[in-house]
Design an enzyme around this catalytic site. Structure first.
Site, short mmCIF file in Angstrom:
data_model
loop_
_atom_site.label_atom_id
_atom_site.label_comp_id
_atom_site.label_asym_id
_atom_site.label_seq_id
_atom_site.Cartn_x
_atom_site.Cartn_y
_atom_site.Cartn_z
N ARG A 83 0.81 -1.22 0.00
CA ARG A 83 0.00 0.00 0.00
C ARG A 83 0.85 1.27 0.00
NH1 ARG A 83 -4.83 -2.39 2.77
NH2 ARG A 83 -6.41 -0.80 3.08
N ARG A 155 -17.67 -2.63 10.43
CA ARG A 155 -16.28 -2.34 10.77
C ARG A 155 -16.18 -0.93 11.35
NH1 ARG A 155 -12.43 -4.07 5.78
NH2 ARG A 155 -11.43 -2.15 6.49
N ARG A 166 -9.85 7.28 4.71
CA ARG A 166 -9.22 6.12 4.07
C ARG A 166 -9.08 6.36 2.57
NH1 ARG A 166 -13.17 1.69 5.58
NH2 ARG A 166 -11.78 0.25 4.54
P1 AMP Z 1 -8.36 -3.31 4.57
O1 AMP Z 1 -9.19 -4.40 5.14
O2 AMP Z 1 -7.42 -3.80 3.49
O3 AMP Z 1 -9.16 -2.11 4.16
O4 AMP Z 1 -7.39 -2.82 5.77
C1 AMP Z 1 -7.92 -2.28 6.96
C2 AMP Z 1 -6.88 -1.47 7.70
O5 AMP Z 1 -5.76 -2.29 8.04
C3 AMP Z 1 -6.27 -0.31 6.91
O6 AMP Z 1 -7.08 0.86 6.95
C4 AMP Z 1 -4.94 -0.13 7.66
O7 AMP Z 1 -5.14 0.53 8.90
C5 AMP Z 1 -4.55 -1.55 7.96
N1 AMP Z 1 -3.75 -2.14 6.84
C6 AMP Z 1 -4.11 -3.18 6.03
N2 AMP Z 1 -3.15 -3.44 5.13
C7 AMP Z 1 -2.16 -2.54 5.36
C8 AMP Z 1 -0.91 -2.26 4.74
N3 AMP Z 1 -0.48 -2.96 3.68
N4 AMP Z 1 -0.16 -1.26 5.26
C9 AMP Z 1 -0.57 -0.54 6.32
N5 AMP Z 1 -1.74 -0.73 6.93
C10 AMP Z 1 -2.55 -1.71 6.47
#
Ligand code: AMP
Length: 210
Positions: A83, A155, A166
């Site tokens: 990311r 969530r 986000r």
């Molecule tokens: P997601 O389910 O992919 O939307 O991830 C939820 C949250 O997890 C994100 O908003 C970040 O806080 C954290 N997160 C997930 N993947 C990453 C990543 N590759 N780098 C940093 N934070 C992450």
């Protein structure tokens, strides 16, 4: 790759079935750590709730550990990683160590309004991570997971203010990552508007397994 709520988790599951390799979602791993109350979970809870990114150093440890597990030997689908540009370097290093090369980076695209609508109605199972939507994919029994019977939740980061944050984080930090993969000739863009089945059809075609 793709904005939060664009359908990465749903489509990664489709690819997992199609290709027979594990679906590695860094968001799911982090949420599970929070739910289980592990040391990692306690460190990252407030970051996840605010929609900010966990540090690259922590992600380095987490991804190296996960991709080193036996079930990832024949390949894997990454969802939510890398990311940041730093995480691209981390992934390059891990892949080199494992002697694997990346086949493609798929980016799912949809207009921001549709994303906000989708995220607002999203409900998830805290136990098995199955994803539902109040309008488009409601469970058979309201508020209960079809797969495992647990109570569904929203969530903490799916509220409107956090969603906007986000999306900003995505534009600032993750869009440049897509450009890096475009320059490497690995990026494939998938139109993620419309029902999940239609999106899956486009994705399967792009993967070469329609
Ligand atoms: P997601 O389910 O992919 O939307 O991830 C939820 C949250 O997890 C994100 O908003 C970040 O806080 C954290 N997160 C997930 N993947 C990453 C990543 N590759 N780098 C940093 N934070 C992450």
């Amino acid at each position: 790759m793709g904005m939060p709520g664009v359908g990465k988790g749903t489509q990664a599951t489709v690819l997992r079935e199609l290709l027979g390799v594990p679906h590695v979602s860094t968001g799911d791993i982090l949420r599970e750590a929070v739910r289980a109350g592990t040391a990692l979970g306690r460190r990252v809870k407030s970051i996840l709730d605010s929609g900010q990114l966990v540090s690259d150093d922590l992600m380095r440890e987490l991804i190296a550990e996960r991709l080193g597990q036996d079930d990832a030997r024949e390949g894997f689908i990454l969802d939510g990683f890398p990311r940041t540009q730093e995480q691209v370097k981390v992934l390059d290093g891990v892949l080199e160590q494992l002697h694997i090369s990346m086949d493609a980076a798929y980016v799912l695209t949809a207009p921001e309004d549709e994303i906000v609508r989708r995220l607002g109605g999203r409900r998830v199972c805290p136990k098995c991570s199955e994803v539902y939507h109040l309008e488009t994919k409601s469970p058979a029994s309201a508020g209960v997971c079809d797969a495992c019977g647990s109570a569904l939740v929203q969530r903490a980061d799916d509220t409107e203010a956090v969603i906007r944050d986000r999306l900003r984080v995505y534009a600032e930090q993750t869009m440049p990552v897509a450009e890096t993969y475009r320059e490497r000739g690995l990026l494939r863009e998938i139109d993620a508007t419309g029902p999940p089945d239609e999106v899956a059809g486009r994705l399967k075609k792009a993967v070469g397994k329609p």
